[in-house]
Design a protein around this motif. Structure first.
Motif, PDB file in Angstrom:
ATOM      1  N   ARG A 138       0.838  -1.193   0.000  1.00 46.85           N
ATOM      2  CA  ARG A 138       0.000   0.000   0.000  1.00 46.85           C
ATOM      3  C   ARG A 138       0.874   1.244   0.000  1.00 46.85           C
ATOM      4  O   ARG A 138       1.517   1.536  -0.990  1.00 46.85           O
ATOM      5  CB  ARG A 138      -0.994  -0.044   1.149  1.00 46.85           C
ATOM      6  CG  ARG A 138      -2.000  -1.172   1.022  1.00 46.85           C
ATOM      7  CD  ARG A 138      -3.008  -1.158   2.158  1.00 46.85           C
ATOM      8  NE  ARG A 138      -3.827  -2.338   2.130  1.00 46.85           N
ATOM      9  CZ  ARG A 138      -3.528  -3.474   2.736  1.00 46.85           C
ATOM     10  NH1 ARG A 138      -2.410  -3.595   3.423  1.00 46.85           N
ATOM     11  NH2 ARG A 138      -4.334  -4.503   2.654  1.00 46.85           N
ATOM     12  N   ASP A 139       0.943   1.969   1.099  1.00 45.79           N
ATOM     13  CA  ASP A 139       1.750   3.198   1.136  1.00 45.79           C
ATOM     14  C   ASP A 139       3.000   3.061   2.004  1.00 45.79           C
ATOM     15  O   ASP A 139       3.601   4.041   2.399  1.00 45.79           O
ATOM     16  CB  ASP A 139       0.907   4.380   1.618  1.00 45.79           C
ATOM     17  CG  ASP A 139       0.340   4.167   3.013  1.00 45.79           C
ATOM     18  OD1 ASP A 139       0.301   3.008   3.468  1.00 45.79           O
ATOM     19  OD2 ASP A 139      -0.060   5.158   3.639  1.00 45.79           O
ATOM     20  N   ILE A 140       3.406   1.828   2.304  1.00 44.84           N
ATOM     21  CA  ILE A 140       4.597   1.572   3.120  1.00 44.84           C
ATOM     22  C   ILE A 140       5.667   0.967   2.216  1.00 44.84           C
ATOM     23  O   ILE A 140       5.421   0.001   1.502  1.00 44.84           O
ATOM     24  CB  ILE A 140       4.288   0.604   4.278  1.00 44.84           C
ATOM     25  CG1 ILE A 140       3.210   1.192   5.178  1.00 44.84           C
ATOM     26  CG2 ILE A 140       5.550   0.297   5.068  1.00 44.84           C
ATOM     27  CD1 ILE A 140       2.703   0.219   6.213  1.00 44.84           C
ATOM     28  N   PHE A 141       6.865   1.543   2.235  1.00 43.80           N
ATOM     29  CA  PHE A 141       7.995   1.059   1.433  1.00 43.80           C
ATOM     30  C   PHE A 141       9.141   0.694   2.361  1.00 43.80           C
ATOM     31  O   PHE A 141       9.406   1.407   3.319  1.00 43.80           O
ATOM     32  CB  PHE A 141       8.458   2.144   0.453  1.00 43.80           C
ATOM     33  CG  PHE A 141       7.367   2.581  -0.481  1.00 43.80           C
ATOM     34  CD1 PHE A 141       7.132   1.886  -1.645  1.00 43.80           C
ATOM     35  CD2 PHE A 141       6.594   3.676  -0.182  1.00 43.80           C
ATOM     36  CE1 PHE A 141       6.125   2.272  -2.506  1.00 43.80           C
ATOM     37  CE2 PHE A 141       5.581   4.080  -1.026  1.00 43.80           C
ATOM     38  CZ  PHE A 141       5.343   3.378  -2.192  1.00 43.80           C
ATOM     39  N   TRP A 142       9.811  -0.422   2.081  1.00 42.86           N
ATOM     40  CA  TRP A 142      10.947  -0.807   2.907  1.00 42.86           C
ATOM     41  C   TRP A 142      11.938  -1.637   2.110  1.00 42.86           C
ATOM     42  O   TRP A 142      11.616  -2.174   1.063  1.00 42.86           O
ATOM     43  CB  TRP A 142      10.480  -1.566   4.146  1.00 42.86           C
ATOM     44  CG  TRP A 142       9.989  -2.957   3.893  1.00 42.86           C
ATOM     45  CD1 TRP A 142      10.719  -4.108   3.943  1.00 42.86           C
ATOM     46  CD2 TRP A 142       8.664  -3.356   3.537  1.00 42.86           C
ATOM     47  NE1 TRP A 142       9.942  -5.197   3.645  1.00 42.86           N
ATOM     48  CE2 TRP A 142       8.672  -4.765   3.390  1.00 42.86           C
ATOM     49  CE3 TRP A 142       7.475  -2.679   3.319  1.00 42.86           C
ATOM     50  CZ2 TRP A 142       7.550  -5.482   3.054  1.00 42.86           C
ATOM     51  CZ3 TRP A 142       6.355  -3.400   2.979  1.00 42.86           C
ATOM     52  CH2 TRP A 142       6.397  -4.772   2.849  1.00 42.86           C
ATOM     53  N   ASP A 143      13.150  -1.734   2.638  1.00 41.96           N
ATOM     54  CA  ASP A 143      14.190  -2.595   2.095  1.00 41.96           C
ATOM     55  C   ASP A 143      14.460  -3.672   3.120  1.00 41.96           C
ATOM     56  O   ASP A 143      14.669  -3.377   4.298  1.00 41.96           O
ATOM     57  CB  ASP A 143      15.475  -1.807   1.837  1.00 41.96           C
ATOM     58  CG  ASP A 143      15.303  -0.777   0.748  1.00 41.96           C
ATOM     59  OD1 ASP A 143      14.447  -0.981  -0.126  1.00 41.96           O
ATOM     60  OD2 ASP A 143      16.016   0.232   0.774  1.00 41.96           O
ATOM     61  N   GLY A 144      14.447  -4.901   2.701  1.00 43.05           N
ATOM     62  CA  GLY A 144      14.700  -5.997   3.631  1.00 43.05           C
ATOM     63  C   GLY A 144      14.029  -7.262   3.154  1.00 43.05           C
ATOM     64  O   GLY A 144      14.122  -7.635   1.995  1.00 43.05           O
TER      65      GLY A 144
END
Length: 82
Positions: A68-74
């Motif tokens: 949705r509107d959450i972005f992350w690296d991992g």
């Protein structure tokens, strides 16, 4: 960029480009490029998709993701209850 150019040159030793340590330098290539002899940041549209892009040279299995509107690296983990 000079180091990457030296590794890619014809005078570089055979097998140098295939070393795991050198392959992780692709993180640099994915985020930066040369424009008119100067190093420039690549825009989001110029980078590979998140599933293919290396996001961390210290952990080459981590990838970029969004929900949705959450972005992350991992990493992404799916848990189910039985």
């Amino acid at each position: 960029m000079r180091l990457l150019e030296a590794v890619a040159s014809s005078g570089a030793p055979d097998g140098l480009r295939t070393l795991p340590e050198v392959e992780t330098w692709q993180v640099w290539v994915q985020y930066f490029h040369l424009v008119g002899g100067k190093v420039r940041w690549r825009g989001p549209k110029d980078r590979p998709p998140g599933a293919m892009r290396l996001v961390n040279p210290y952990d080459i299995e981590a990838r970029g993701a969004d929900r949705r509107d959450i972005f992350w690296d991992g990493y992404r983990v799916h848990l189910t209850e039985t």
